[in-house]
Design an enzyme around this catalytic site. Structure first.
Site, PDB file in Angstrom:
ATOM      1  CB  SER A   9     -10.044  11.514 -43.646  1.00 55.59           C
ATOM      2  OG  SER A   9      -9.295  11.496 -44.848  1.00 55.59           O
ATOM      3  CG  HIS A  34      -9.908  16.034 -43.158  1.00 59.26           C
ATOM      4  ND1 HIS A  34      -9.468  17.242 -42.643  1.00 59.26           N
ATOM      5  CD2 HIS A  34      -8.792  15.376 -43.556  1.00 59.26           C
ATOM      6  CE1 HIS A  34      -8.148  17.297 -42.717  1.00 59.26           C
ATOM      7  NE2 HIS A  34      -7.710  16.176 -43.274  1.00 59.26           N
ATOM      8  CG  ASP A  36      -6.626  13.996 -46.044  1.00 61.78           C
ATOM      9  OD1 ASP A  36      -6.106  14.910 -45.387  1.00 61.78           O
ATOM     10  OD2 ASP A  36      -7.284  13.072 -45.530  1.00 61.78           O
ATOM     11  CG  MET A  38      -2.282  13.584 -50.115  1.00 62.39           C
ATOM     12  SD  MET A  38      -2.065  11.863 -49.648  1.00 62.39           S
ATOM     13  CE  MET A  38      -2.841  11.873 -48.037  1.00 62.39           C
ATOM     14  CG  HIS A  67      -4.814  18.324 -44.610  1.00 62.82           C
ATOM     15  ND1 HIS A  67      -4.497  17.134 -43.993  1.00 62.82           N
ATOM     16  CD2 HIS A  67      -3.685  19.084 -44.553  1.00 62.82           C
ATOM     17  CE1 HIS A  67      -3.236  17.166 -43.584  1.00 62.82           C
ATOM     18  NE2 HIS A  67      -2.714  18.331 -43.925  1.00 62.82           N
ATOM     19  CG  MET A  69      -1.060  17.011 -46.778  1.00 66.91           C
ATOM     20  SD  MET A  69      -1.704  15.371 -46.381  1.00 66.91           S
ATOM     21  CE  MET A  69      -3.387  15.586 -46.917  1.00 66.91           C
ATOM     22  CG  MET A 138      -0.216  16.775 -40.057  1.00 69.24           C
ATOM     23  SD  MET A 138      -1.856  16.258 -40.609  1.00 69.24           S
ATOM     24  CE  MET A 138      -1.591  14.513 -40.962  1.00 69.24           C
ATOM     25  CG  ASP A 176      -5.448  14.572 -40.484  1.00 71.40           C
ATOM     26  OD1 ASP A 176      -5.790  13.379 -40.538  1.00 71.40           O
ATOM     27  OD2 ASP A 176      -5.290  15.299 -41.482  1.00 71.40           O
TER      28      ASP A 176
HETATM   29  C1  DX5 Z   1      -2.902  11.701 -43.732  1.00 70.53           C
HETATM   30  C2  DX5 Z   1      -4.198  12.484 -43.891  1.00 70.53           C
HETATM   31  C3  DX5 Z   1      -5.242  12.055 -42.965  1.00 70.53           C
HETATM   32  C4  DX5 Z   1      -5.645  10.616 -43.100  1.00 70.53           C
HETATM   33  C5  DX5 Z   1      -6.123  10.140 -41.774  1.00 70.53           C
HETATM   34  O1  DX5 Z   1      -1.991  12.201 -44.614  1.00 70.53           O
HETATM   35  O2  DX5 Z   1      -3.967  13.856 -43.692  1.00 70.53           O
HETATM   36  O3  DX5 Z   1      -6.380  12.891 -43.038  1.00 70.53           O
HETATM   37  O4  DX5 Z   1      -6.640  10.409 -44.053  1.00 70.53           O
HETATM   38  O5  DX5 Z   1      -6.410   8.800 -41.890  1.00 70.53           O
HETATM   39  P1  DX5 Z   1      -6.419   7.833 -40.630  1.00 70.53           P
HETATM   40  O6  DX5 Z   1      -7.511   8.306 -39.733  1.00 70.53           O
HETATM   41  O7  DX5 Z   1      -6.699   6.514 -41.276  1.00 70.53           O
HETATM   42  O8  DX5 Z   1      -5.072   7.905 -39.998  1.00 70.53           O
HETATM   43 ZN    ZN Z   2      -5.760  15.318 -43.475  1.00 68.32          ZN
END
Ligand code: DX5
Ligand code: ZN
Length: 216
Positions: A9, A34, A36, A38, A67, A69, A138, A176
């Site tokens: 990620s 990956h 993320d 947000m 991903h 969010m 998750m 994840d």
């Molecule tokens: C959390 C994300 C993850 C996050 C995982 O909201 O969706 O992808 O980056 O990070 P680690 O591996 O540090 O938990």
């Molecule tokens: Zn993620």
């Protein structure tokens, strides 16, 4: 079960130098990244948007596993397709017509995934499992990297893995949040095959060995 994949990620990389983060993933010999996304609304944090994805696209051939969010992921499907995402995963809990969003993702030429939070009933994913090629369970509440793995998520992983077997389906089962060698093994035993790792990957002394062990 699909072959095991590690998807580091980018959230755990230096946000002032994502290009370096991409090189780090390539140097570990991996194929997926990956990303993320947000919005500060669906989750209590803001990360980055389609422009970052578009600017990273020419730098690498890594498979962009995006991903979302976002409260309204349907509004951003076209932007991420244009940015060069190969795969978009949307949350079942978000405010959208999930089936329509999945159809829009596929119509835009991307692979579609459906995600669930750790406290969501995995049965809510059932109507979509025949139309996606990835289900994301998750293993932390989304929003931040570096959180501790939530063991009760293993039940949902097992449920989705059993469902995949009983349907004769071949969707990926991605995990994840808080994934390291120990929690990754637990998820693999429960049926996961696609492992997102942020903190544990970027902090590993030998990242290719970490990735190999995670999928061994
Ligand atoms: C959390 C994300 C993850 C996050 C995982 O909201 O969706 O992808 O980056 O990070 P680690 O591996 O540090 O938990
Ligand atoms: Zn993620």
């Amino acid at each position: 079960m699909p072959s095991a994949v590690v998807a580091p990620s980018l959230l755990a990389a230096n946000h002032g130098d994502f290009a370096q983060g991409v090189r780090t993933v390539e140097e570990a010999g991996l194929q997926w990244l990956h990303l993320d996304i947000m919005d500060g609304h669906f989750v209590p944090n803001i990360s980055f948007g389609p422009q970052v994805v578009a600017d990273l696209r020419p730098l690498t051939k890594l498979h962009f596993d995006v991903h979302l969010m976002l409260t309204n992921p349907d509004r951003f499907v076209a932007a991420f397709a244009k940015a060069g995402a190969e795969r978009l995963t949307v949350h079942v809990e978000a405010d959208h017509d999930v089936a329509l969003t999945i159809a829009a993702i596929k119509n835009a030429g991307m692979s579609a995934g459906i995600a669930m939070n750790p406290d969501t009933d995995p049965q809510r994913l059932l109507p979509y499992l025949d139309s996606v090629d990835l289900a994301l369970c998750m293993t932390v509440f989304p929003g931040f990297g570096g959180q501790a793995f939530i063991p009760s998520a293993l039940k949902s992983i097992q449920f989705l893995a059993d469902e995949r077997t009983s349907r004769g389906a071949s969707f990926r089962l991605e995990v994840d949040g808080g994934i390291n060698l120990d929690t990754g093994r637990q998820c693999r035993a429960a049926g996961a095959d696609t492992f997102v790792a942020g903190t544990a990957f970027f902090k590993a002394a030998d990242r290719s060995s970490f990735a190999r062990q995670l999928t061994a």
